[in-house]
Each structure stands twice: as structure tokens, then as C-alpha cells.
Design a protein around this motif. Structure first.
Motif, PDB file in Angstrom:
ATOM      1  N   GLN A  83       3.061  14.087  -1.076  1.00 57.00           N
ATOM      2  CA  GLN A  83       2.672  12.698  -1.084  1.00 57.00           C
ATOM      3  C   GLN A  83       2.269  12.346  -2.510  1.00 57.00           C
ATOM      4  O   GLN A  83       1.301  12.897  -3.030  1.00 57.00           O
ATOM      5  CB  GLN A  83       1.513  12.495  -0.123  1.00 57.00           C
ATOM      6  N   GLU A  85       1.879   9.015  -5.332  1.00 57.41           N
ATOM      7  CA  GLU A  85       1.884   7.569  -5.532  1.00 57.41           C
ATOM      8  C   GLU A  85       2.107   7.288  -7.005  1.00 57.41           C
ATOM      9  O   GLU A  85       1.659   8.039  -7.872  1.00 57.41           O
ATOM     10  CB  GLU A  85       0.543   6.975  -5.098  1.00 57.41           C
ATOM     11  N   ARG A 102       9.506  11.417   8.656  1.00 57.91           N
ATOM     12  CA  ARG A 102       9.108  10.026   8.732  1.00 57.91           C
ATOM     13  C   ARG A 102      10.334   9.118   8.620  1.00 57.91           C
ATOM     14  O   ARG A 102      10.447   8.111   9.313  1.00 57.91           O
ATOM     15  CB  ARG A 102       8.123   9.732   7.602  1.00 57.91           C
ATOM     16  N   TYR A 298      16.429   0.258  -0.699  1.00 60.57           N
ATOM     17  CA  TYR A 298      15.273   0.708   0.071  1.00 60.57           C
ATOM     18  C   TYR A 298      14.490   1.762  -0.717  1.00 60.57           C
ATOM     19  O   TYR A 298      13.257   1.755  -0.747  1.00 60.57           O
ATOM     20  CB  TYR A 298      15.721   1.265   1.428  1.00 60.57           C
ATOM     21  N   GLU A 301      12.581  -0.067  -3.275  1.00 66.55           N
ATOM     22  CA  GLU A 301      11.427  -0.761  -2.705  1.00 66.55           C
ATOM     23  C   GLU A 301      10.290   0.220  -2.441  1.00 66.55           C
ATOM     24  O   GLU A 301       9.129  -0.041  -2.753  1.00 66.55           O
ATOM     25  CB  GLU A 301      11.816  -1.478  -1.400  1.00 66.55           C
ATOM     26  N   GLN A 302      10.641   1.372  -1.857  1.00 61.97           N
ATOM     27  CA  GLN A 302       9.594   2.350  -1.549  1.00 61.97           C
ATOM     28  C   GLN A 302       8.945   2.901  -2.822  1.00 61.97           C
ATOM     29  O   GLN A 302       7.743   3.102  -2.873  1.00 61.97           O
ATOM     30  CB  GLN A 302      10.170   3.502  -0.722  1.00 61.97           C
ATOM     31  N   TRP A 304       9.170   1.652  -6.197  1.00 58.34           N
ATOM     32  CA  TRP A 304       8.707   0.811  -7.299  1.00 58.34           C
ATOM     33  C   TRP A 304       8.012  -0.454  -6.853  1.00 58.34           C
ATOM     34  O   TRP A 304       7.435  -1.153  -7.669  1.00 58.34           O
ATOM     35  CB  TRP A 304       9.873   0.495  -8.229  1.00 58.34           C
ATOM     36  N   ASN A 306       6.397  -0.481  -3.337  1.00 63.17           N
ATOM     37  CA  ASN A 306       5.304   0.070  -2.539  1.00 63.17           C
ATOM     38  C   ASN A 306       4.675   1.291  -3.194  1.00 63.17           C
ATOM     39  O   ASN A 306       3.668   1.800  -2.723  1.00 63.17           O
ATOM     40  CB  ASN A 306       5.813   0.430  -1.142  1.00 63.17           C
ATOM     41  N   LEU A 307       5.266   1.767  -4.253  1.00 55.67           N
ATOM     42  CA  LEU A 307       4.712   2.828  -5.105  1.00 55.67           C
ATOM     43  C   LEU A 307       4.620   4.203  -4.449  1.00 55.67           C
ATOM     44  O   LEU A 307       3.858   5.052  -4.902  1.00 55.67           O
ATOM     45  CB  LEU A 307       3.332   2.431  -5.659  1.00 55.67           C
ATOM     46  N   HIS A 308       5.384   4.433  -3.351  1.00 50.12           N
ATOM     47  CA  HIS A 308       5.366   5.751  -2.720  1.00 50.12           C
ATOM     48  C   HIS A 308       6.480   6.617  -3.301  1.00 50.12           C
ATOM     49  O   HIS A 308       7.604   6.627  -2.799  1.00 50.12           O
ATOM     50  CB  HIS A 308       5.571   5.620  -1.213  1.00 50.12           C
ATOM     51  N   ARG A 311       8.066   9.415  -0.887  1.00 49.50           N
ATOM     52  CA  ARG A 311       9.018   8.947   0.108  1.00 49.50           C
ATOM     53  C   ARG A 311      10.312   8.513  -0.566  1.00 49.50           C
ATOM     54  O   ARG A 311      11.402   8.773  -0.048  1.00 49.50           O
ATOM     55  CB  ARG A 311       8.416   7.782   0.897  1.00 49.50           C
TER      56      ARG A 311
END
Lengths: 341, 444
Positions: A83, A85, A102, A298, A301-302, A304, A306-308, A311
């Protein structure tokens, strides 16, 4: 034919195992040990040189590949098991296969996968068929053929960004050219952005526009290698131009077609810029209902928005595996094709 | 033999060349991180001036308002370079990566209000504490603006630039034709105190809507305006996300979807090309108007509508948007950067910025300065914008910010409300979609 002066049959064929200099060496006095050592050293260096220099020459590529290809690939794989960030990229917490499991339950991921597939199909298939047709036309003797060849390549030379922004305007709902021309023939305007199919068709149009010429040129090159007598004999047998195209051109182009299919499929899997910029708001959601969000988008988006990072890495690796699958399927198919010939 | 040694030599030359090239390329890549501060090798240029770099997104107006020129005149040994990253959505991830690697940072980095909480809570140690800088006065700034960039331990990492106090911009001529009051005080009175009254006015307007112009531009705009008047929006005081059942969100959602269902909205998405075109063609009569929106209207509506727009007070005081200037610890010219940031955000400069660029000051000390207090915009029928916006700014509640404010807000407007408005889904479906997208975004 006269032999050059000084040429005698004796020296023409040196004894096996000795170099061309052997005859003279045989007449020279035996070399002193120092000279012998120097020669040994030289020949050792020579052997080393022959053996390792090629590696030195190709080393830069591998060094760069390791630094900018392999390392990111492996690091992404490693990150996908954590995980992470973007707010603190050095802090990684072990997550095992969580990011992957996930994804399995992530409806947005499946939607993106589906979109990638449908957009891939509706962009690649017409694109390659049109490219084949255009190449066939360009293969005829025609005036200013060079001009046409360059002309069909120009879309490829434009940047994705510029092309997509223009197309987004063309497909605008109220003031877009496409709806305006539909209005001219008495049809209602289409909300290109908001429908699932309409938006995917619009995105595919951009892809088709950009890549058709490129593929046409590849086909054209392959077509010019098809022996002319095949066409001549076909013509003698009374085959029409269309028949010639179907029965001579297309079969001869099979490996080329396969190549373009693979390249286009890879391109379609990685589709990113077009759907990103087609959204006039500039967001990475791929439309209000994610209706044209591709896997690439997608992932973006995840990572850059939502910063995850973890994932996003898992998505990247999943895409990589999908590409490997495609490559394997293609290899199988190619082998079949070769056997059937 | 001779040939061999010869090729040895040339091979050695080739190898050396390759090695040199490789090393050059590698070092070139290593340097890459510093490219963000274009042309500032070691912070000095050929004339021995110190180059201070400013990283911004979009137009922040410092350059346009002549502030850089003024500063370099005051400090002849300083040169200022601005690196603008556009679109703004690319700016924040880049800032984060640069902070993570500690390189490629400009000496001053702007931070948007939607991201300031995340930066303050997760990255505070990477920034200079500006509350201790010379010439920075906390009391100059609006309390809530100051609080937004202050970490728990009291470290203030960003100095407020502009804020977005809310008003409603409306087309005076259209209001007249629709039989509504057109005078700005009467209009403010019409919906004072409650956004619901604004919708009611819209329903009256819609009965006689002139020229096919909708009452408002977008449900998303209304949502943002209404939500910005509450202190608790997406996060509660303890820092827990409450976007699923927060009263402010639910109320604003209802307002926005009602406006859409009553066909009051032109169904646009703000700041997109179609929205700009609708402004140019006069397709809506009102728009929620934070101070920075004036510039957008003026630019896209153009001369054709000069004097036809006017500004009235919003139903409730609210703030939407704004920015901060921060100085990263890794900045090359930290001291000079702190001085410049302090100067740029001082009340006098904020007043000048307002005069030229209509960026509304977050320095309340600027509100009494003539550039703000007496400001009137001819384009907006000479509306006393200084007065209207200072009142709104002073009355705005202190908003509790959270790390993902920007993302959550975007998903409500660009996923949820867009589905309702543009894809014809029900308010319920839109809500579920927005919540699902937000859950996915916040899930770690």
C-alpha cells in the motif's frame, strides 16, 4: 590469365593450421622468448577482444534498458504488493495480493477492461480494413502518388493532444461540426459525450483517423513486394481487380496483417491520451458514468488523481499480463497460420 | 598484426566515446529532476542575479498584474521566473512527486485550497514555517484562511493568496424581461438567507424565460456554491469523512437535483468548452459567482454582454476556491523565496492583484484599501464588487477541510450530477454513483 610476379604455386596454399604469414615465418629465425610472450599476450588480448567487445558495444542498451525498462517494471511489481500513496511514496506497507484481489471485485476495473476491449475492437477492425483498402488504391499507378502517400501519413504525425482536442470540439453537442452536419441532412444531434456507444465511437474515430495512414503505408510496402506476375496471371485468368485483391493481395499480406493486428492490439490496450482529452472537463473519469474510461485511464486516475500508487501498479501489471496473453495467443495463431500454408 | 593493434586503438576510442556518452546521458538524466526550475543552474544566472522560481497552475495573475516587475525593481539582484503548469489537474501530482524526491521543486510552490489540507497534514515537514518569517502578520489574513494552511503543531506552510467569496452573477436584462426585479439590492433581497429562495426565483423566471436562456448554468455549480457555505462539508471536526451523510452535502445535493428536475439548469459542465460557448451565446441568466468567476464571465461572454451582467449577494455567505504560496525546504533560494512569498501576499500586493486581475484578497487588511473598498467593475454594470465580496469573505464560515476535498467535490459534480443532468439518470442513481466513485477513491 597470368599469375602475378613472384607468385608460385608453393606459397599459394599454406599448410593447414598456419596463417597466411606462415611461409615467411618459416624462413625467419625462431623468435626470442620475449617476442613470443608479447605475441601470446597479444593473441590473448585479441581473443578477449573478440569475445567481449560485442558485449561492450551492446552494453549501453542493456544498461539503459535495466535502468529505465527493467527496474521500473520490477519496482512497479514490488509496489503493487504494497500500500503506497503518492503523498508519501517512500513509505510502503506490505499488502500481499490485496491490490490484485481488490481489482477482482472492483466494478470500475471491469468496466474499464470492457471499455478497453470494445473501443479496441471498434477502432482496430475498421482501421485495418480501411488501411488495406487505401493501400490497395495507392498501389495502383497514379498521378502524384508520392503526394498521397505523404498525405495519408500526416494524421500520424500530429500529436494526440492536438488531434483529440480538435475532435472533442467536432463532437461537441451544441456547436460541434458533426452534429451540425447531421442537422443538414435532417437528423437529430447526438450527445456524443454522454452515450456509452456514441462516446466510444467518437474516441475510436480519433484513433482510426490517426493510425489508418500509418498502417496503410505498412501494407503498401508489403504489397509492393508481391510479385507482379501473380497479378498478371490472375488477370489472364479473367480475375477482376476485386478478385485479385481478395485472392492475391490479401493472402500474400498475411504476415504483415498479423503484425499490424498485434501492434494495433497493443496500442488499443494502452489507449490513454484520446479518452483523457476527449473529456472536455479534463478529468480522468472517462465520462460521467465512466463510459469510455479505459484501463490506462483508470490506472492514471488511481495513481495520479486518487494517489494510490500501489493499486495503480497492480493495474499496470495486470495490463502487462493481459498483453503477454495477447502475445501468446498471437504466437499460437501465427504458428497455425504457418502450418496451414 | 598491425591492423589488429590499429583496430584496438580505434576500438578503445569508440569504447571511450561510448562510455563518455553513456555517462553524459546518465548525468543528464540525473539532472532532469532540476529541470522544473528552468534555466536556474545553482540559482544564479549569468549576470549574477539570484533567480527565484515560482511554480503555479493556470493564471495566478502575479505576472499579469506587474507584481514581478515591481519586485525586481525593488530588488535589482533578483530575477523571477514563473513555471506555469496547465491544466491545473497535472500540477498537484507533479508537486507531490517532486516533494517525494526532494528535487525539481520551484522556490515557491502554489497550492490550491482543495489540496492544502492534504499537504498540510502529510507533508508539513517538507515546507518552511512561514508564520515565523519576517513581515508575516497573522492578523492580516482572514482567520479561516490562515487556519487552513496551519498544521496541528502550529506550523503554517502556506500564505493565503486569493479567496473565492461567493456572489451571484446575473443577467440584468434577462431578469427585467422575465419580470423579476433587476436592481442588485432588490435581487439580493429576493433570495437572501436561503438557497431555496434562489430556486424559487428561478421558477418564477422560468415561467417567462426570455430567449430560451436557462436560469442557471449547471447543477454542479449550484452544488459547489451551496456546499461552500457550511463549515462541515466532506469531513467532520475529527477528520472523519462524512460525504455520505453530511447534512451540508445532502442539502446541496437536493438543491442541485431539484434545480435540474425543474429544468432550471442549462445542463452544462462548468469551465468546459460548451460552457464557455453558452456564456458567449447568453444561454443562462445566473451563475454562482466566486470572485474569480468574474474574470471567466468577462472573458467568455465578451463585449456583447458588457453592462448586461450584474453582481448580487449570494443567498448565504460562502467561499469557493483560493490558493496559497508555500516554500519547500528543498528550495534552492529559500530565504529569497520566503521574502518574495511574503511580499506577494502582503495586503498591498493583494489589493493590486484584485485591481488588475479580480483575484479577491485573503488579506483582510486589504479590504479597507481603496483598490478594494471602492472597486467597481464597468463590465458588471459598475457593481461595487469590493464591498459585495468583502462582506461575503468576512461572513464566510471557517470551513473544515479534509485531505481528499478536491477529489470528493469533483466526483459529486463530474460523476454524480453530470449523470443526472446530462445522462438523464434519477437523482438517486446519480447519488449512488457519486458515493461509489468516492468510496473507491478514498479506499486505501
Amino acid at each position: 590469365m597470368t599469375a602475378p610476379s613472384g607468385f608460385t604455386p608453393d606459397t599459394a596454399a599454406p599448410p593447414a593450421g598456419q596463417g597466411g604469414a606462415a611461409p615467411r615465418a618459416a624462413t625467419a629465425p625462431a623468435p626470442d622468448p620475449a617476442e613470443q610472450r608479447r605475441r601470446d599476450r597479444r593473441s590473448r588480448r585479441y581473443r578477449l577482444d573478440v569475445r567481449w567487445s560485442p558485449y561492450a558495444f551492446v552494453a549501453p542498451f542493456f544498461v539503459f534498458f535495466a535502468a529505465f525498462g527493467l527496474f521500473p517494471l520490477l519496482y512497479t511489481g514490488w509496489a503493487s504488493l504494497h500500500q503506497v500513496e503518492l503523498t508519501n511514496p517512500t513509505h510502503m506497507e506490505w499488502a500481499g495480493w490485496h491490490n490484485y484481489s481488490r481489482l477482482w471485485e472492483d466494478e470500475f476495473f471491469w468496466k474499464a477492461l470492457r471499455n478497453t476491449f470494445t473501443i479496441g475492437v471498434i477502432s482496430t477492425v475498421p482501421q485495418l480494413m480501411m488501411a488495406l483498402g487505401i493501400a490497395h488504391l495507392l498501389n495502383y499507378r497514379l498521378r502524384a502518388s508520392m503526394f498521397f502517400r505523404v498525405a495519408i501519413l500526416t494524421p500520424y504525425a500530429t500529436s494526440v493532444a492536438a488531434a483529440t482536442l480538435v475532435f472533442a470540439l467536432l463532437f461537441g453537442h451544441d456547436y460541434g461540426m458533426v452534429n451540425w452536419s447531421l442537422g443538414l441532412v435532417g437528423l437529430d444531434g447526438v450527445d456524443w459525450q454522454n452515450g456509452t456507444w456514441t462516446s466510444q465511437i467518437a474516441v475510436s474515430t480519433i484513433v482510426i483517423w490517426r493510425w489508418t495512414g500509418y498502417n496503410a503505408l505498412i501494407y503498401l510496402a508489403a504489397m509492393q513486394a508481391v510479385p507482379n506476375d501473380l497479378y498478371e496471371s490472375a488477370a489472364l485468368d479473367g480475375a477482376s481487380r476485386w478478385k485479385q485483391f481478395l485472392h492475391v493481395t490479401v493472402p500474400s499480406l498475411r504476415p504483415t496483417i498479423l503484425f499490424t493486428v498485434v501492434v494495433s492490439t497493443i496500442g488499443a490496450t494502452q489507449l490513454f491520451g484520446e479518452p483523457l482529452l476527449f473529456n472536455t472537463a479534463g478529468t480522468a473519469t472517462g465520462g460521467a458514468d465512466h463510459q469510455y474510461q479505459t484501463l490506462g485511464l483508470y490506472m492514471y486516475e488511481q495513481g495520479w488523481v486518487n494517489l494510490h500508487l500501489g493499486r495503480a501498479s497492480a493495474i499496470a501489471w495486470t495490463m502487462f499480463l493481459i498483453l503477454l496473453l495477447i502475445a501468446a495467443a498471437n504466437a499460437l495463431f501465427a504458428r497455425r497460420l504457418r502450418k496451414s500454408q | 598484426m598491425r591492423r589488429n593493434t590499429g583496430s584496438h586503438r580505434s576500438r578503445a576510442v569508440v569504447l571511450a566515446a561510448v562510455a563518455a556518452l553513456g555517462a553524459g546521458l546518465l548525468s543528464g538524466c540525473a539532472d532532469d529532476g532540476d529541470d522544473g526550475s528552468a534555466g536556474s543552474s545553482g540559482g544564479g544566472d549569468s549576470k549574477g542575479k539570484t533567480v527565484v522560481t515560482v511554480g503555479t497552475y493556470g493564471v495566478m495573475g502575479f505576472k499579469q498584474a506587474g507584481l514581478y516587475d515591481e519586485y525586481t525593481k525593488l530588488h535589482p539582484d533578483i530575477k523571477i521566473e514563473e513555471n506555469v503548469i496547465d491544466p491545473a489537474s497535472n500540477y498537484y501530482p507533479q508537486l507531490l512527486t517532486h516533494l517525494g524526491s526532494g528535487s525539481g521543486l520551484a522556490d515557491i510552490q502554489a497550492v490550491e485550497v482543495g489540496n492544502i489540507n492534504e499537504v498540510t497534514t502529510t507533508q508539513a515537514d517538507k515546507f518552511v514555517d512561514l508564520s515565523k518569517a519576517d513581515g508575516v502578520k497573522k492578523e492580516n489574513f482572514l482567520d479561516w484562511k490562515w487556519a487552513q494552511a496551519t498544521a496541528k503543531d502550529g506550523k503554517t506552510i502556506g500564505l493565503g493568496t486569493d479567496v473565492g467569496p461567493m456572489a451571484i452573477c446575473y443577467r440584468k436584462d434577462l431578469f427585467q424581461q422575465a419580470g423579476l426585479p433587476a436592481d442588485r439590492d432588490a435581487v439580493s433581497e429576493l433570495w437572501a438567507g436561503d438557497w431555496q429562495k434562489y430556486l424559487d426565483a428561478g421558477k418564477d423566471y422560468a415561467k417567462k424565460a426570455p430567449g430560451g436562456a436557462a436560469f442557471l448554468d449547471s447543477a454542479g455549480g449550484l452544488f459547489n456554491a451551496a456546499v461552500s457555505g457550511s463549515s462541515e462539508v466532506y469531513y467532520d471536526k475529527s477528520g472523519k469523512p462524512i460525504y455520505k451523510d453530511g447534512p451540508a452535502v445532502k442539502k446541496a445535493w437536493k438543491l442541485a437535483t431539484d434545480a435540474s428536475a425543474s429544468k432550471l439548469s442549462a445542463k452544462l459542465q462548468e469551465f468546459t468548452k460548451p460552457w464557455q460557448q453558452a456564456l458567449a451565446n447568453g444561454k443562462f441568466a445566473t451563475v454562482s459567482c466566486p470572485a474569480w468567476m468574474l474574470g471567466q464571465i468577462k472573458e467568455y461572454a465578451g463585449d456583447k454582454y458588457k453592462g448586461k451582467w450584474d453582481v448580487a449577494a449570494a443567498p448565504q455567505p460562502a467561499n469557493w476556491g483560493g490558493s496559497f504560496l508555500s516554500v519547500p525546504q528543498a528550495a534552492k533560494n529559500k530565504d529569497e523565496a520566503v521574502k518574495l512569498a511574503t511580499w506577494l501576499t502582503a495586503p498591498e500586493q493583494q489589493a493590486k492583484l484584485f485591481e488588475k486581475q479580480a483575484s479577491f484578497p485573503s488579506a483582510q487588511a486589504a479590504y479597507s484599501l481603496p483598490q478594494v473598498a471602492d472597486a467597481k467593475l464597468p463590465y458588471f454594470n459598475n457593481a461595487p464588487i469590493g464591498k459585495i465580496f468583502s462582506q461575503a469573505a468576512k461572513d464566510s464560515p471557517t470551513q473544515i477541510l479534509g485531505p481528499k476535498d478536491a477529489v470528493i467535490k469533483q466526483n459529486f459534480t463530474d460523476v454524480g450530477l453530470l449523470q443526472v443532468e446530462q445522462q438523464g439518470k434519477s437523482a438517486d442513481e446519480g447519488w449512488k454513483a457519486a458515493i461509489k466513485t468516492n468510496d473507491n477513491a478514498l479506499d486505501q
